[in-house]
Design a protein around this motif. Sequence first.
Motif, mmCIF file in Angstrom:
data_model
loop_
_atom_site.group_PDB
_atom_site.id
_atom_site.type_symbol
_atom_site.label_atom_id
_atom_site.label_comp_id
_atom_site.label_asym_id
_atom_site.label_seq_id
_atom_site.Cartn_x
_atom_site.Cartn_y
_atom_site.Cartn_z
ATOM 1 N N GLU A 30 0.815 -1.217 0.000
ATOM 2 C CA GLU A 30 0.000 0.000 0.000
ATOM 3 C C GLU A 30 0.851 1.271 0.000
ATOM 4 O OE1 GLU A 30 -2.460 -3.310 1.130
ATOM 5 O OE2 GLU A 30 -0.537 -2.623 1.910
ATOM 6 N N HIS A 33 1.102 3.156 -3.444
ATOM 7 C CA HIS A 33 -0.188 3.712 -3.863
ATOM 8 C C HIS A 33 -0.542 4.944 -3.034
ATOM 9 C CE1 HIS A 33 -0.796 0.299 -6.419
ATOM 10 N NE2 HIS A 33 -0.805 -0.559 -5.413
ATOM 11 N N TRP A 37 -0.985 8.828 -4.377
ATOM 12 C CA TRP A 37 -2.244 9.549 -4.171
ATOM 13 C C TRP A 37 -1.987 10.919 -3.546
ATOM 14 C CZ3 TRP A 37 -5.254 10.555 0.434
ATOM 15 C CH2 TRP A 37 -6.593 10.910 0.180
ATOM 16 N N ARG A 135 -8.950 -0.238 5.261
ATOM 17 C CA ARG A 135 -9.308 -1.138 4.158
ATOM 18 C C ARG A 135 -8.168 -2.094 3.840
ATOM 19 N NH1 ARG A 135 -11.091 3.516 0.180
ATOM 20 N NH2 ARG A 135 -9.409 4.416 1.403
ATOM 21 N N VAL A 146 -11.017 -4.524 -2.539
ATOM 22 C CA VAL A 146 -11.245 -3.097 -2.734
ATOM 23 C C VAL A 146 -11.845 -2.898 -4.111
ATOM 24 C CG1 VAL A 146 -10.189 -0.811 -2.894
ATOM 25 C CG2 VAL A 146 -9.383 -2.452 -1.175
ATOM 26 N N LYS A 148 -13.931 -0.845 -7.334
ATOM 27 C CA LYS A 148 -13.566 0.268 -8.207
ATOM 28 C C LYS A 148 -13.906 1.618 -7.587
ATOM 29 C CE LYS A 148 -13.839 -2.495 -12.413
ATOM 30 N NZ LYS A 148 -14.507 -2.752 -13.705
ATOM 31 N N SER A 150 -13.287 2.226 -4.501
ATOM 32 C CA SER A 150 -12.302 2.263 -3.406
ATOM 33 C C SER A 150 -12.854 1.757 -2.074
ATOM 34 C CB SER A 150 -11.689 3.662 -3.210
ATOM 35 O OG SER A 150 -12.480 4.486 -2.389
ATOM 36 N N ILE A 199 -14.280 9.314 -9.113
ATOM 37 C CA ILE A 199 -13.516 8.072 -9.221
ATOM 38 C C ILE A 199 -12.551 8.261 -10.379
ATOM 39 C CG2 ILE A 199 -13.625 5.571 -9.455
ATOM 40 C CD1 ILE A 199 -16.499 5.674 -8.444
ATOM 41 N N ARG A 203 -10.322 2.237 -8.322
ATOM 42 C CA ARG A 203 -9.873 2.177 -6.941
ATOM 43 C C ARG A 203 -9.126 3.421 -6.464
ATOM 44 N NH1 ARG A 203 -9.967 -2.204 -9.691
ATOM 45 N NH2 ARG A 203 -11.070 -4.008 -8.910
ATOM 46 N N VAL A 204 -9.213 4.506 -7.211
ATOM 47 C CA VAL A 204 -8.596 5.765 -6.796
ATOM 48 C C VAL A 204 -9.667 6.850 -6.794
ATOM 49 C CG1 VAL A 204 -6.903 7.548 -7.329
ATOM 50 C CG2 VAL A 204 -6.328 5.141 -7.694
#
Length: 307
Positions: A30, A33, A37, A135, A146, A148, A150, A199, A203-204
């Motif tokens: 993680e 990612h 972000w 999560r 997880v 789409k 998120s 979105i 997932r972001v």
Amino acid sequence: MNISQSIKAKSKELGFLDCAIIPAGFLEEESGHFHSWLDAGMNGEMGYMSRNIEKRLNPQLLVENAKTVIVVLLNYFPKATQNDDSAPVLSKYAYGIDYHFVMKDKLKELLRFIRKEITPCNGRPFVDSAPVLERAWARRGGLGWVGKNSNLISVLYGSFFFIGELILDVELPYDNPKPVADHCGTCTRCIDACPTKAIANNRVIDARKCISYQTIELKGELDKNLKGQFENRVFGCDICQDVCPWNLKSEPNNTSEFTPVPKLLELTHNEWHNMDRPLFNQLFKNSAVKRTGFKGLKRNLEFVERE
């Protein structure tokens, strides 16, 4: 009954949907990612997200000598929703008493049980109020994947649940969960339904465009570029969950603290927009809505009234 079964039986008795017992460790997967972000500025004004980054990734910096993470899920899907279809919409998670209090009390009870019935230990409960990537731990515990949008999605329960953790300084018999496969497939309902296109990609979430961020976290003026796109949401937003096929599995929760004040669901469009501070205090005395406060809610109401 072995130790793991005993803890999980107690968690079920306390009302939790599911429970996983896994070893504490650095969330290496993680890390990249999360940094990406933040580097893209998608956290908006949530400056706290860029603080204590190492603590978010390593529970041993939150609880000294941390060895175990117990992850639990708590259903909040309501028995009934708002009566007036034209009324401003409140996110379902905010119908009852603030979940931070409810979940933390349940986790403290689980901790007392472990100390009394299993083993002496030190530990802390966490409920979305400290730097924990919840999560990620739930996914690592095999409680879901997880999606789409998120959100963590469970094959059994959908996604209308809160996630909480106990981090302990003792080793326990650990689960050996297999990662839950991504069951989103080619479905893009959440992406297509998001009115503000928050979105960013699978997932972001670009928090700056998210209705939940705008109506709860943002302290100043709402983004004028999003005018007309809130679909009457004034605190939080459930759209991406409402359209998710996996939430056809959602069943009403049995947590009495999440039962809304009857008046809340009965409020008409006009009563929402004419709300004064005494009514706000009556409806939201112990609610998560206190996070935005009376002024924040009135700001949101004025924004959607002109849509």
